[in-house]
Design an enzyme around this catalytic site. Sequence first.
Site, PDB file in Angstrom:
ATOM      1  N   CYS A   1      47.484  24.778  -3.502  1.00  0.00           N
ATOM      2  CA  CYS A   1      48.869  25.257  -3.692  1.00  0.00           C
ATOM      3  C   CYS A   1      49.035  26.721  -3.334  1.00  0.00           C
ATOM      4  O   CYS A   1      50.157  27.240  -3.344  1.00  0.00           O
ATOM      5  CB  CYS A   1      49.319  25.009  -5.122  1.00  0.00           C
ATOM      6  SG  CYS A   1      48.463  26.026  -6.353  1.00  0.00           S
TER       7      CYS A   1
ATOM      8  N   ASP B   1     103.051  23.847  16.110  1.00  0.00           N
ATOM      9  CA  ASP B   1     103.070  25.042  16.955  1.00  0.00           C
ATOM     10  C   ASP B   1     103.597  26.239  16.170  1.00  0.00           C
ATOM     11  O   ASP B   1     104.230  26.093  15.115  1.00  0.00           O
ATOM     12  CB  ASP B   1     103.929  24.814  18.197  1.00  0.00           C
ATOM     13  CG  ASP B   1     103.302  23.820  19.167  1.00  0.00           C
ATOM     14  OD1 ASP B   1     102.074  23.622  19.091  1.00  0.00           O
ATOM     15  OD2 ASP B   1     104.052  23.238  19.978  1.00  0.00           O
TER      16      ASP B   1
END
Length: 526
Positions: free
Chosen positions: A101, A337
Amino acid sequence: MNSLFDEIKLLTFDEETASRAIVRLRECGCCTRCILRFLCVKEASPYRMVDSRTTIEQLMGLQDLVEISNEQPKESTDGAGTNEGRVGLDKNTESGLCIACLGVLQEQYCKRSFLEEIREVVSKQDFEYRAFFCSLSLPVCLLLREHSLWVVLNELQPSIFNEDFRNKIIPVKDVWKWVNGSQLANILGVPFDQKSTFAISLTFVHPSTEHECSFLYNLCPNVFQKRKHNRHGWEVFNRANVLKAIQNTTIKKFKSVYHCPPRKLSSPCDCDPIKCLREAVYVAGRYNKFSRQLSQTPWFVDGVKRFETSVEELICKPILDLFKASEYKFSASGREDVDVRMLGNGRPFVIELINPRRVIFTPEQLLALQLDVNSSTTAVKVHDVQIVAKEETSVLKEGEEEKIKRYRALCWTKDMLCDEHLNKISNLGNIVVHQKTPIRVLHRRTLAVRDRAVHSMSASKIDDHHFHLYLSTQAGTYIKEFVHGDFGRTVPNLAIILGTECDIVELDVEAVELDWPKSLGIDYKN
């Protein structure tokens, strides 16, 4: 702890085999917790009980054997598979850094002072949370080391420590959480919950990873090709491709290119700065737009912002401030738009708030947020603002072209209007128009011909050259182009239908027929 050994017996262990495995792993230089991992111990309590005074044999309930055999371990003759890097054989102590580990399961990262460091970081980052979990990232060289130690056990007794056994070895991540999760929960004062949306991210790194994995270039050249890793450089080795290489390599071949057991290293893993991460929160609602000089999203031309603000910015800033999110993503059910108003019941939208620090709100607080947005501007109003699940947000995009939208357009005709013109419009019924990508959007949309349905139309005369046109259409229909024809790119069009030049003066969206998000039944206009 006989129950623990009973658990190990389920893996066809007998006491002697387990004891021999313990001695062998200790000889290799494994810490006590990693020995338990390699014996596939799935119970959390033994990992928590590890200390300098307790032998692993006592934890396992095994006879405290000094040595299984008087025979010294044989030196490996398989190339790189030598005994270099082994630590002392005293079974009552952990001599130095664990080779499996690299310190992640040893004292440095499993003691209260490290957990207090985590608490301090979490406190400074100022997140609101009711539970937490820990997300661990480990150096990929640990995969090689784990496989190497499995090879050592396989040599000890192949019938037990076989391929199936290898897949049952407990991951380092799980053990770290078993050891530290409950203690960290006590320190933070909230439960450790793997399903929590709030994560404490721990990234462990080791400087030797690149060097230790370098043999994989020659072992699997097609797998290990450099690929771009975010904005920070090149990542070659990752969990997926290292595991793939391991699985495709025989034990004999692996021993010839990697040390079995792995070499001992002098320095443990480092922990990168601790980070707190929260799953995204989604805020939905509907908006109206009353200005004809406001884009839906920030609009830039050649790097210059065309308008001071946008629908997105007016809505999102107060929400971002309240949730204290790092950033956001705004989406809506289509767009209007700049010069088009969004009236009626509004357009559905959703905001993905990324890594928000505040997420717990009452309905009254969300209503106050809605009022805050509405009082900050006259150009935009929002309503039905609410937190929704991520799964719900797909409604915005699913069946996008099947949605129906209703419009009102103020139109002009060159020739004088008569009743015949109005009757033509009202009697058309359901028609399909073929629209080549409009000239005005060619710079951002692919050139194609798109078929769109106009479900119904009607008209009301204003004067000899102006009328209101009411349309119900399939989402994605270019209304302006349907009126004037776009130089013949949209057919049929209103100019052809009426037999006179026709143009659009003003356009309003009156409805986006999508029943989402749910109505909260509040009069948002007041």
